[in-house]
Scaffold this motif. Structure first.
Motif, PDB file in Angstrom:
ATOM      1  N   MET A   1      -9.894  47.613 -60.696  1.00  0.00           N
ATOM      2  CA  MET A   1     -10.223  46.825 -61.854  1.00  0.00           C
ATOM      3  C   MET A   1      -9.278  45.461 -62.345  1.00  0.00           C
ATOM      4  SD  MET A   1     -12.796  47.129 -63.741  1.00  0.00           S
ATOM      5  CE  MET A   1     -13.479  47.108 -65.248  1.00  0.00           C
ATOM      6  N   SER A   2      -8.383  45.477 -61.239  1.00  0.00           N
ATOM      7  CA  SER A   2      -7.142  44.234 -61.620  1.00  0.00           C
ATOM      8  C   SER A   2      -7.752  43.102 -61.284  1.00  0.00           C
ATOM      9  CB  SER A   2      -5.971  44.736 -61.157  1.00  0.00           C
ATOM     10  OG  SER A   2      -6.024  44.874 -59.374  1.00  0.00           O
ATOM     11  N   ASP A   3      -8.927  42.896 -59.821  1.00  0.00           N
ATOM     12  CA  ASP A   3      -9.204  41.883 -59.584  1.00  0.00           C
ATOM     13  C   ASP A   3     -10.519  41.346 -60.681  1.00  0.00           C
ATOM     14  OD1 ASP A   3      -8.091  41.878 -57.143  1.00  0.00           O
ATOM     15  OD2 ASP A   3      -9.871  42.783 -56.058  1.00  0.00           O
ATOM     16  N   VAL A   4     -10.862  42.085 -61.094  1.00  0.00           N
ATOM     17  CA  VAL A   4     -11.877  42.031 -62.512  1.00  0.00           C
ATOM     18  C   VAL A   4     -11.287  41.218 -63.367  1.00  0.00           C
ATOM     19  CG1 VAL A   4     -13.782  42.530 -64.112  1.00  0.00           C
ATOM     20  CG2 VAL A   4     -13.939  43.585 -61.858  1.00  0.00           C
ATOM     21  N   ASN A   5      -9.969  41.950 -63.910  1.00  0.00           N
ATOM     22  CA  ASN A   5      -9.181  41.390 -64.911  1.00  0.00           C
ATOM     23  C   ASN A   5      -8.764  39.892 -64.656  1.00  0.00           C
ATOM     24  OD1 ASN A   5      -9.463  43.311 -66.852  1.00  0.00           O
ATOM     25  ND2 ASN A   5      -7.784  44.264 -66.286  1.00  0.00           N
ATOM     26  N   ALA A   6      -8.268  39.917 -63.494  1.00  0.00           N
ATOM     27  CA  ALA A   6      -7.673  38.456 -63.171  1.00  0.00           C
ATOM     28  C   ALA A   6      -8.818  37.484 -63.042  1.00  0.00           C
ATOM     29  CB  ALA A   6      -7.168  38.383 -61.507  1.00  0.00           C
ATOM     30  N   LYS A   7     -10.057  37.862 -62.475  1.00  0.00           N
ATOM     31  CA  LYS A   7     -11.210  36.730 -62.756  1.00  0.00           C
ATOM     32  C   LYS A   7     -11.365  36.402 -64.028  1.00  0.00           C
ATOM     33  CE  LYS A   7     -15.933  36.519 -61.069  1.00  0.00           C
ATOM     34  NZ  LYS A   7     -17.065  37.140 -60.299  1.00  0.00           N
ATOM     35  N   ILE A   8     -11.419  37.338 -65.085  1.00  0.00           N
ATOM     36  CA  ILE A   8     -11.966  37.110 -66.547  1.00  0.00           C
ATOM     37  C   ILE A   8     -10.771  36.246 -67.081  1.00  0.00           C
ATOM     38  CG2 ILE A   8     -12.063  38.238 -68.750  1.00  0.00           C
ATOM     39  CD1 ILE A   8     -13.355  40.787 -67.406  1.00  0.00           C
ATOM     40  N   GLU A   9      -9.476  36.788 -66.839  1.00  0.00           N
ATOM     41  CA  GLU A   9      -8.476  35.961 -67.149  1.00  0.00           C
ATOM     42  C   GLU A   9      -8.575  34.341 -66.790  1.00  0.00           C
ATOM     43  OE1 GLU A   9      -3.561  36.350 -67.396  1.00  0.00           O
ATOM     44  OE2 GLU A   9      -5.042  38.183 -67.578  1.00  0.00           O
ATOM     45  N   ARG A  59     -19.116  42.466 -66.434  1.00  0.00           N
ATOM     46  CA  ARG A  59     -20.149  43.214 -67.518  1.00  0.00           C
ATOM     47  C   ARG A  59     -19.260  44.130 -68.391  1.00  0.00           C
ATOM     48  NH1 ARG A  59     -26.453  44.747 -67.787  1.00  0.00           N
ATOM     49  NH2 ARG A  59     -26.449  45.338 -69.941  1.00  0.00           N
ATOM     50  N   GLN A  60     -18.792  45.054 -67.305  1.00  0.00           N
ATOM     51  CA  GLN A  60     -17.876  46.201 -67.845  1.00  0.00           C
ATOM     52  C   GLN A  60     -16.579  45.759 -68.008  1.00  0.00           C
ATOM     53  OE1 GLN A  60     -20.520  48.472 -68.700  1.00  0.00           O
ATOM     54  NE2 GLN A  60     -18.530  49.495 -68.701  1.00  0.00           N
ATOM     55  N   GLY A  61     -15.930  45.029 -67.238  1.00  0.00           N
ATOM     56  CA  GLY A  61     -14.424  44.620 -67.483  1.00  0.00           C
ATOM     57  C   GLY A  61     -14.278  43.680 -68.517  1.00  0.00           C
ATOM     58  N   ILE A  62     -15.268  43.000 -68.833  1.00  0.00           N
ATOM     59  CA  ILE A  62     -14.794  42.299 -70.236  1.00  0.00           C
ATOM     60  C   ILE A  62     -14.669  43.015 -71.509  1.00  0.00           C
ATOM     61  CG2 ILE A  62     -17.361  41.807 -70.955  1.00  0.00           C
ATOM     62  CD1 ILE A  62     -14.552  39.338 -71.067  1.00  0.00           C
ATOM     63  N   LYS A  63     -15.328  44.248 -71.576  1.00  0.00           N
ATOM     64  CA  LYS A  63     -15.430  45.172 -72.599  1.00  0.00           C
ATOM     65  C   LYS A  63     -13.949  45.733 -72.782  1.00  0.00           C
ATOM     66  CE  LYS A  63     -20.393  46.304 -72.387  1.00  0.00           C
ATOM     67  NZ  LYS A  63     -21.182  47.126 -72.005  1.00  0.00           N
ATOM     68  N   GLU A  64     -13.454  45.998 -71.542  1.00  0.00           N
ATOM     69  CA  GLU A  64     -11.936  46.526 -71.665  1.00  0.00           C
ATOM     70  C   GLU A  64     -10.905  45.502 -71.579  1.00  0.00           C
ATOM     71  OE1 GLU A  64     -11.777  48.874 -67.840  1.00  0.00           O
ATOM     72  OE2 GLU A  64     -13.647  49.779 -68.318  1.00  0.00           O
ATOM     73  N   PHE A  65     -11.253  44.437 -71.207  1.00  0.00           N
ATOM     74  CA  PHE A  65     -10.334  43.290 -71.350  1.00  0.00           C
ATOM     75  C   PHE A  65     -10.020  42.858 -72.803  1.00  0.00           C
ATOM     76  CE2 PHE A  65      -9.310  38.749 -71.322  1.00  0.00           C
ATOM     77  CZ  PHE A  65      -8.636  38.451 -70.481  1.00  0.00           C
ATOM     78  N   SER A  66     -11.116  42.790 -73.467  1.00  0.00           N
ATOM     79  CA  SER A  66     -11.075  42.466 -74.968  1.00  0.00           C
ATOM     80  C   SER A  66     -10.831  43.833 -76.060  1.00  0.00           C
ATOM     81  CB  SER A  66     -12.256  41.597 -75.387  1.00  0.00           C
ATOM     82  OG  SER A  66     -13.428  42.574 -75.252  1.00  0.00           O
ATOM     83  N   ILE A  71     -21.365  42.811 -75.822  1.00  0.00           N
ATOM     84  CA  ILE A  71     -21.623  41.386 -75.564  1.00  0.00           C
ATOM     85  C   ILE A  71     -22.539  40.777 -76.407  1.00  0.00           C
ATOM     86  CG2 ILE A  71     -22.249  40.044 -73.449  1.00  0.00           C
ATOM     87  CD1 ILE A  71     -21.086  42.473 -71.665  1.00  0.00           C
ATOM     88  N   PRO A  72     -22.303  39.448 -76.782  1.00  0.00           N
ATOM     89  CA  PRO A  72     -21.506  38.325 -76.311  1.00  0.00           C
ATOM     90  C   PRO A  72     -19.999  38.555 -76.887  1.00  0.00           C
ATOM     91  CG  PRO A  72     -22.911  37.409 -77.876  1.00  0.00           C
ATOM     92  CD  PRO A  72     -23.361  39.068 -77.847  1.00  0.00           C
TER      93      PRO A  72
END
Length: 110
Positions: A1-9, A59-66, A71-72
């Protein structure tokens, strides 16, 4: 999940205003995303969008990130603002426009 978090960030920090949404501003794929786009367009601010339907990890990662379940999601200058309901409440109270001015968000390009 860290790659997804890095992408979102990276997306959040690379844009003054970014809306993670279903679809695109020209073709929103849900009513909430459509309402969020309409609010931002009415405020006349420039914004980027990210279509979560094109990337299921985001789509899944943004929910955890925030830590926000829907969504939106709107980010301004790297900070999570909220979803379409919060955007609408803030817009109606004049707070969203004030936030954009306070953060010196650039107007939309003509």
């Amino acid at each position: 999940m860290s790659d997804v978090n890095a992408k979102i960030e990276n997306v959040v920090n690379s844009n003054d205003v970014v809306l993670f949404m279903k679809g695109t501003p020209l073709f929103p794929q849900c009513g909430f995303s459509s309402r969020a786009v309409a609010i931002l367009e009415h405020l006349g601010v420039g914004f980027e969008s990210f279509d979560v339907l094109q990337d299921m990890d985001v789509r899944q990662g943004i929910k955890e990130f925030s830590d926000w379940p829907t969504i939106p999601q709107l980010y301004v200058k790297g900070e999570f603002v909220g979803g379409s309901d919060i955007m609408m409440e803030m817009y109606e109270a004049g707070e969203l426009g004030e936030l954009m001015a306070e953060k010196k968000v650039a107007p939309a390009q003509a």
